[in-house]
Scaffold this active site. Structure first.
Site, PDB file in Angstrom:
ATOM      1  N   ARG A  19      -6.711  -0.552  -7.519  1.00  0.00           N
ATOM      2  CA  ARG A  19      -7.123   0.536  -6.605  1.00  0.00           C
ATOM      3  C   ARG A  19      -7.278   1.818  -7.437  1.00  0.00           C
ATOM      4  NH1 ARG A  19      -4.221   1.232  -0.906  1.00  0.00           N
ATOM      5  NH2 ARG A  19      -6.229   2.162  -0.393  1.00  0.00           N
TER       6      ARG A  19
ATOM      7  N   GLN B 146      -2.950   2.604   9.745  1.00  0.00           N
ATOM      8  CA  GLN B 146      -1.597   2.657   9.162  1.00  0.00           C
ATOM      9  C   GLN B 146      -0.636   3.458  10.046  1.00  0.00           C
ATOM     10  OE1 GLN B 146      -4.432   3.134   7.471  1.00  0.00           O
ATOM     11  NE2 GLN B 146      -4.259   2.648   5.312  1.00  0.00           N
TER      12      GLN B 146
ATOM     13  N   ARG C 107       0.851  -1.184   0.000  1.00  0.00           N
ATOM     14  CA  ARG C 107       0.000   0.000   0.000  1.00  0.00           C
ATOM     15  C   ARG C 107       0.893   1.242   0.000  1.00  0.00           C
ATOM     16  NH1 ARG C 107       1.789   1.816   4.013  1.00  0.00           N
ATOM     17  NH2 ARG C 107       0.591   3.709   3.695  1.00  0.00           N
ATOM     18  N   GLY C 108       0.249   2.409  -0.195  1.00  0.00           N
ATOM     19  CA  GLY C 108       1.039   3.625  -0.351  1.00  0.00           C
ATOM     20  C   GLY C 108       1.244   3.849  -1.839  1.00  0.00           C
TER      21      GLY C 108
ATOM     22  N   ASP D  98      -2.090  10.667  -2.562  1.00  0.00           N
ATOM     23  CA  ASP D  98      -2.282   9.613  -3.564  1.00  0.00           C
ATOM     24  C   ASP D  98      -2.532  10.187  -4.943  1.00  0.00           C
ATOM     25  OD1 ASP D  98      -2.879   8.251  -0.905  1.00  0.00           O
ATOM     26  OD2 ASP D  98      -2.647   6.615  -2.338  1.00  0.00           O
TER      27      ASP D  98
HETATM   28  O1  MRU Z   1      -4.715   3.299   1.708  1.00  0.00           O
HETATM   29  P1  MRU Z   1      -3.233   3.489   1.767  1.00  0.00           P
HETATM   30  O2  MRU Z   1      -2.611   2.999   3.022  1.00  0.00           O
HETATM   31  O3  MRU Z   1      -2.558   2.968   0.520  1.00  0.00           O
HETATM   32  O4  MRU Z   1      -3.060   5.060   1.754  1.00  0.00           O
HETATM   33  C1  MRU Z   1      -1.768   5.611   1.722  1.00  0.00           C
HETATM   34  C2  MRU Z   1      -1.771   7.075   1.886  1.00  0.00           C
HETATM   35  O5  MRU Z   1      -2.800   7.705   2.014  1.00  0.00           O
HETATM   36  C3  MRU Z   1      -0.456   7.771   1.807  1.00  0.00           C
HETATM   37  O6  MRU Z   1      -0.510   8.969   2.518  1.00  0.00           O
HETATM   38  C4  MRU Z   1      -0.129   8.050   0.327  1.00  0.00           C
HETATM   39  O7  MRU Z   1      -0.108   6.873  -0.422  1.00  0.00           O
HETATM   40  C5  MRU Z   1       1.074   8.804   0.068  1.00  0.00           C
HETATM   41  S1  MRU Z   1       2.492   8.255   0.913  1.00  0.00           S
HETATM   42  C6  MRU Z   1       3.620   7.617   0.077  1.00  0.00           C
END
Ligand code: MRU
Length: 347
Positions: free
Chosen positions: A87, A193, A44-45, A234
């Protein structure tokens, strides 16, 4: 160790669903399994899922039995569509896949050359991610003063990228520069997270932190105990509206109301100049079970028949954003002009 890496013809990824209790690295040989891993949040991220998808495409190349470049291109195109659908919000996913597909299209010698070129491009993209994060971290760390207390939302560290991190990378670099900083870690419901992953990373780096429930941020901001907020993104629209983990908008509102600078840290691969504003960003809604499954003192919190909504991201309007840190420098309002310049790398 990197979060996402290629070894022995397999894609390996740290399983982020089970941290911090257990540390396991999972291996992948098929692009469909990689797509599932992205949807299920093994990885994720935004930057990490971009790199995972790029390697997923490399796997698709080796899965394909095609001996012609046209046949292989068709198989890669189908795999790219599958991975893209994993996603919706993080634009890095489509960005990475489109970049690797462009490389595939540029090869016309043989199918095996195309397979090698796709893997090579995925590896290049992953290596660049680390280098970009380190450049961003230098720009961002310059905004941090010795003694700052910083609120951080979600996880944006090495786990959310190939390595080092975006917003957490900035914090890590400031710490390595010798600045004494304290981090208030939003726990980040519903998937936690912050409490699970960011806290785990900060422990390893020796950076002092405390976990706060998401609804505590306003208290500390109003009390004058916080000097800056750093978050990831994102997808960032052309006007500087920032889509990030649900709860970021409320944090930005409280920061703005108390005059606390709010900085998203955003590789240019996360900026989507094709979208004029943030209302055009697709927002993921996930399984309500992630909200309903929460337990308190060993018992499920919600009544048996409860319903829930699980919106995974929100959009912070640009008026609440102090500056956007990229690998090419920091963009300040008005973002339409400043962001475009940095994305096109003309600081
Ligand atoms: O749902 P996730 O855990 O993938 O969301 C991640 C985030 O919201 C982060 O802040 C985002 O991906 C940027 S960080 C590298």
């Amino acid at each position: 160790m990197r979060t996402v890496f290629w070894e022995n013809n397999e894609l390996k990824m740290i399983d982020q669903r089970i941290l911090p209790g257990r540390f396991e690295v999972l291996s992948y040989r098929g692009h469909k399994d990689v797509a599932h891993a992205i949807t299920d949040m093994v990885v994720r991220g935004a930057p990490a899922i971009g790199a995972a998808a790029a390697f997923g495409l490399a796997l698709a190349g080796f899965e394909s039995a095609s001996s012609s470049t046209s046949g292989l291109l068709a198989d890669l195109g189908a795999a790219s569509a599958t991975l893209k659908a994993a996603r919706p919000t993080a634009v890095n996913l489509a960005w990475a896949l489109d970049r690797v597909m462009r490389t595939a299209y540029s090869v016309n010698s043989s199918a095996d050359d195309m397979r090698a070129a796709v893997l090579n491009e995925a590896q290049k993209l992953a290596d660049e991610d680390v280098e970009i994060n380190k450049r961003m971290a230098e720009h961002g760390a310059a905004l941090i003063n010795d003694g700052d207390t910083i609120i951080h939302h979600c996880n944006t560290g090495a786990l959310a990228t190939v390595d080092w991190g975006t917003a957490l990378g900035v914090i890590r670099t400031a710490h390595e520069q010798g600045k004494k900083i304290h981090v208030l870690v939003d726990e980040t419901r519903p998937r936690l997270q912050g409490a699970r992953l960011t806290a785990w990373e900060l422990e390893q780096y020796g950076i002092p932190y405390e976990i706060i429930s998401d609804n505590t941020a306003g208290y500390f901001l109003k009390a004058g105990k916080v000097q800056k907020c750093f978050v990831g993104s994102d997808r960032t629209a052309a006007n500087g509206d920032v889509a990030n983990k649900i709860g970021t908008y409320m944090l930005a509102l409280a920061a703005f109301d108390n005059g606390v600078p709010f900085y998203p840290v955003v590789p240019t691969s996360t900026v989507d100049l094709s979208l004029a504003h943030g209302n055009l960003i697709p927002i993921e809604e996930r399984n309500p079970q992630e909200v309903l499954g929460l337990e308190f003192e060993g018992q499920r919190v919600a009544p048996k028949n409860a319903k829930a909504r699980n919106i995974a991201f929100d959009v912070t309007p640009n008026r609440l954003v102090t500056g956007i840190v990229t690998e090419n420098g920091v963009a300040y309002p008005p973002f339409e002009a400043s962001l475009k310049k940095l994305v096109e790398n003309k600081p």
